[in-house]
Design a protein around this motif. Structure first.
Motif, mmCIF file in Angstrom:
data_model
loop_
_atom_site.group_PDB
_atom_site.id
_atom_site.type_symbol
_atom_site.label_atom_id
_atom_site.label_comp_id
_atom_site.label_asym_id
_atom_site.label_seq_id
_atom_site.Cartn_x
_atom_site.Cartn_y
_atom_site.Cartn_z
ATOM 1 N N UNK A 1 1.990 27.006 -8.985
ATOM 2 C CA UNK A 1 0.725 27.506 -8.441
ATOM 3 C C UNK A 1 -0.490 26.949 -9.170
ATOM 4 N N UNK A 2 -0.259 25.994 -10.042
ATOM 5 C CA UNK A 2 -1.378 25.413 -10.782
ATOM 6 C C UNK A 2 -1.983 24.278 -9.963
ATOM 7 N N UNK A 3 -3.274 24.390 -9.715
ATOM 8 C CA UNK A 3 -3.906 23.433 -8.812
ATOM 9 C C UNK A 3 -4.341 22.179 -9.564
ATOM 10 N N UNK B 1 -2.068 28.144 -18.742
ATOM 11 C CA UNK B 1 -3.202 29.038 -18.507
ATOM 12 C C UNK B 1 -4.464 28.487 -19.158
ATOM 13 N N UNK B 2 -4.310 27.917 -20.342
ATOM 14 C CA UNK B 2 -5.463 27.329 -21.026
ATOM 15 C C UNK B 2 -6.077 26.217 -20.169
ATOM 16 N N UNK B 3 -5.236 25.362 -19.628
ATOM 17 C CA UNK B 3 -5.750 24.257 -18.808
ATOM 18 C C UNK B 3 -6.413 24.797 -17.544
ATOM 19 N N UNK B 4 -5.755 25.752 -16.922
ATOM 20 C CA UNK B 4 -6.310 26.307 -15.691
ATOM 21 C C UNK B 4 -7.726 26.835 -15.872
ATOM 22 N N UNK C 1 -15.375 29.619 -27.328
ATOM 23 C CA UNK C 1 -15.713 28.717 -26.232
ATOM 24 C C UNK C 1 -14.560 28.530 -25.259
ATOM 25 N N UNK C 2 -13.465 29.217 -25.481
ATOM 26 C CA UNK C 2 -12.344 29.163 -24.542
ATOM 27 C C UNK C 2 -11.811 30.573 -24.324
ATOM 28 N N UNK C 3 -11.321 30.803 -23.111
ATOM 29 C CA UNK C 3 -10.641 32.062 -22.832
ATOM 30 C C UNK C 3 -9.243 31.982 -23.435
ATOM 31 N N UNK C 4 -8.879 32.991 -24.180
ATOM 32 C CA UNK C 4 -7.564 32.994 -24.836
ATOM 33 C C UNK C 4 -6.674 34.030 -24.152
#
Lengths: 562, 562
Positions: free
Chosen positions: B377-379, B322-325, B13-16
């Motif tokens: 660069x994290x929005x 990256x996980x949060x993004x 359920x998450x992109x790793x």
């Protein structure tokens, strides 16, 4: 056509960028020796479109057309003016920014074009300061919010009344879910050098910032009580006036109304023909060379005034570009052609160069610089067609270099006894007309390479035929008569078949190689983000902040961060 | 959650973002002494989401996660590698670019995040070349279209087979009504220095350009017949390898799997805790200082390998961001906290500085540089909270400087006998970690002013209390215990109430003061335009080009130019 944004209040079917002080409804110009005061006193009932009222000195494109006109006139008509004071004619409010109901009701295209024009007007204010010795002081007597404060940011200095209530604010993000997109975010960081975390606080504080904190955070230069305001403004005015290199004792020239015949499928100016081929989705602009040699002296140039060929053509071209931008949204391409004698065109460049220290010659070059920048920022495919009889030389060759592509005919055509087309460079192409990124178009064209720039420089004054121009890298394609018609027809048809938006994005990226400046960052970074936001439901959707503003209903947001 | 984009093909359920060569489905790494070959041989059935096939070596985020991993590993695990060859494992096709069906089906947020990650991966390839002595040559054996050619553009050199059919192409505009947005438009102009009108022709020529013209227009460095291909690649490899400053005779370290416990409301790493407070729409990241002093020698650092504290934390932080993004789109803010001993943190900066010429120390600093850029660069709104017990010093202080705002507690709290919070600068903050615009965060913070930068420099190594840090301009607010909770709570609540999009635009503008570089232009100008186009019906509407691609139906465009 403008009609998509509702009915123009004056009943016209096109937005007109020509005006003059006698017709202003929102600004008043008063001149006292070296100081001009531009007073903003917006006529609430004077909106460009019907359907909204311009309360609290808020503005729409119509207000900004007057402002742009006023600054143009100060440069040409009043060379004695060294300082411009921007003031409000209304008590306790400077300017509430762009009118929100106007924005809420406007099409995406109108919002984008409105912001582009207001940005260009702000840049022109800074250009007058940097290059014309005409400084601006903004006197903020009350609320300066959103675009109102962004206007102030274009000034050299900002004086805020310290009366416990006057504030500067950029409340767009908390209030409207859009950006302070008329240069605001860029100018606070890159011009005013406000610290980024202070800027973050400022831009999310709906009520704005006043008094001492506004000074400490560099948002304004001074906050002074009402009792000392006029003294302070007078002192600043005096100081800036003393530093100006505007001429003394010179009379200005009148920017007389453009000679312009508007027809259903185009417009005819004195030195420019505009033909709309709406079936092909393009406008053909034919720039005409001068009909006489340049005058012998600067005084004669002044006597010619607005009839002086380079100035007349620049004003006409500017008007035509703005007309296409706002009133002919469906045209995919602007095709530049020219007609006349290249030697005569070059003679004017030589004249302007010889008289480069004369205030009017300087203003005319700066006017061409602004017009060419306006072309760079026009979101249509720009094409130059160079055929026998054309006169793309010097300043006019710059239009070729501004184009996305250029096509040049090799040799002559049957039954056409004119000599083959030529392209000729002048000093103008190497120095006079930097783009928004501060590079000349030739430097940007040959980015990072000196040899082709040197080779081009050596040809100054030499008419180049198609093969030579192609070899030097000055035109995209040199084609002979056999291929000419088909190649260009297929290219223009193909171009018209592509997505309008993708072309806008493509051209906005390819035209500006190399470094960015504050000005180019405004159009690239800030505007591009603003255009994105102007598409997002959080701003423009039925439940978005722009649409719900003033209804008493809170906006509903999609909370996903993208 | 990723689920909005359909089901992840692996059932998760998450992109790793964690992978390793044993698990790669699309790339193969082979190493022959100083040369690594990365072979792209996409598994058609290996899409990250279900619902599309990755034909013709087209890619999705999953393919790029492997590529990013491969380049990371080459830097750390194979210091002997001086040249990386990018090649295709499929005949007559190099790479068809981003998969169109994936793009057509992806949410706006996924498209934006996918492009951002691929851009960061391309930048990392260039970073390895510029700073790590690891050059890349791209060998194009067939079609390199769109993102396929954009991958090539990240290489130092591009060799194209000249077989009458192999082409490079950026067909996005004519084919899909979107931009070559993974750096393409910026790199052809600003890196390859392709003339802007040639670039215009190239980017509107669906079938691409091959052979001699591709060389003449600078799109590739060489076009060689198949018979000479390997010789030519070998010669270029040899030449680049000779210029590299990669170490000789050094063994690499293993990038062992992250120690990571994934829980429903967060993740626990060795040196990082992530807690999702989804009700408040924020993630709290607590960075922990080292649990031991730095090793005595570089050899011991190598022996510690991936367990070496600075490297371990950098990898963990990268993974968490990256996980949060990608997986926590609904979180509005990332709150950075820290826990540990500032002196111990600084000791690692000193160690890295002393060993700055050691290849691994260099790699670790470069890794931190990339992670910090990823944060920039994290929005999401970035907030640093500095309290007693925290250890924001040196490299960790850079996280404070990357934040949109920072709050620092003055003094101590009742019933907390720890000393007051401090912030300490080190050399790292003045030199090691330039942002995308090539300014350090401190230089960008004090844009155009030398005095505050000098004042900050003089404090290196001195723990600064809240008032001192505020006075030096290093934190936004120093607050005492009375105001602390309320101020921060109100700020975070307010932030979460604003439009997510407006905040993204605001932060993207305020974070990057000053000049732009090619890298920052890619994210600012190119990406911002692409994001706009990714919202436009001409691309993503029912009748838009992205949606209609491959259906046999032509797209229907709104022809208005905006």
């Amino acid at each position: 056509m403008a009609a998509q944004d509702g009915k123009l209040a004056n009943g016209a079917d096109r937005i007109d960028f020509q005006t003059d002080p006698a017709r202003y409804r929102h600004w008043k110009i008063t001149i006292d020796r070296v100081v001009a005061t531009l007073t903003l006193d917006v006529d609430e009932k004077g909106g460009l479109f019907s359907g909204y009222e311009l309360k609290l000195n808020s503005y729409d494109l119509g207000v900004d057309i007057e402002l742009a006109d006023a600054f143009e006139r100060l440069r040409f008509e009043h060379p004695e003016v060294r300082v411009v004071l921007l003031r409000s004619g209304k008590p306790r409010v400077f300017c509430a920014g762009a009118n929100i109901r106007m924005l809420a009701g406007a099409s995406h295209a109108h919002k984008v074009n409105f912001c582009k024009f207001t940005n260009e007007t702000r840049n022109a204010i800074e250009d007058a300061s940097a290059h014309s010795g005409q400084r601006t002081i903004c006197v903020i007597n009350g609320t300066a919010a959103g675009g109102g404060y962004e206007l102030a940011l274009a000034a050299d200095q900002i004086v805020l009344v310290d009366d416990g209530s006057a504030t500067v604010a950029l409340p767009e993000v908390p209030l409207l879910a859009v950006l302070p997109g008329t240069g605001g975010l860029t100018r606070i960081i890159d011009k005013r050098l406000v610290r980024r975390d202070h800027a973050d606080v400022f831009c999310t504080t709906e009520e704005g910032i006043k008094g001492r904190r506004a000074v400490e955070w560099r948002l304004v230069d001074e906050a002074v009580p009402n009792s000392k305001l006029e003294d302070s403004v007078a002192a600043r005015t005096k100081e800036l006036a003393a530093k100006s290199d505007r001429p003394k004792g010179e009379a200005g020239i009148a920017l007389t109304p453009l000679q312009r015949r508007v027809e259903p499928n185009g417009r005819e100016y004195q030195y420019l023909s505009v033909a709309f081929a709406r079936d092909e989705r393009l406008a053909r602009l034919t720039l005409r060379g001068p009909d006489a040699a340049p005058p012998a002296t600067a005084a004669e140039m002044v006597a010619q005034g607005a009839k002086f060929w380079p100035l007349a053509l620049a004003r006409e071209l500017d008007d035509a570009i703005l007309d296409i931008r706002l009133n002919e949204l469906d045209l995919a391409a602007i095709v530049f052609e020219s007609a006349g004698d290249s030697a005569a065109v070059l003679a004017y460049d030589v004249f302007l160069d010889l008289n480069r220290d004369h205030w009017l010659a300087r203003e005319i070059r700066l006017k061409w610089k602004r017009v060419l920048k306006r072309i760079d920022l026009t979101s249509r495919t720009l094409v130059a067609i160079i055929e026998p009889g054309s006169c793309f030389a010097g300043t006019l060759a710059e239009v070729v270099l501004a184009s996305d592509r250029s096509y040049m005919l090799v040799g002559t055509r049957e039954a056409d006894n004119r000599p083959p087309a030529t392209l000729t460079l002048s000093e103008a192409n190497f120095d006079w007309y930097p783009m928004a990124n501060d590079l000349t178009r030739l430097t940007a064209r040959f980015l990072g390479a000196e040899a082709p720039l040197d080779a081009a420089y050596k040809t100054i004054g030499t008419p180049l035929d198609a093969e030579a121009a192609e070899k030097l890298g000055l035109v995209t394609f040199a084609l002979d008569d056999i291929d000419w018609e088909d190649e260009i027809r297929i290219f223009l048809e193909e171009r018209a078949s592509f997505s309008a938006d993708a072309l806008t994005g493509l051209e906005a990226n390819l035209r500006f190689g190399g470094p960015e400046t504050m000005e180019s960052k405004i159009f690239a970074r800030l505007t591009a983000w603003q255009n994105w936001i102007f598409q997002r439901p959080n701003a423009v959707g039925e439940d978005g902040a722009l649409r719900r503003y003033g209804t008493g209903q809170k906006p509903v947001f999609d909370t996903k961060r993208v």
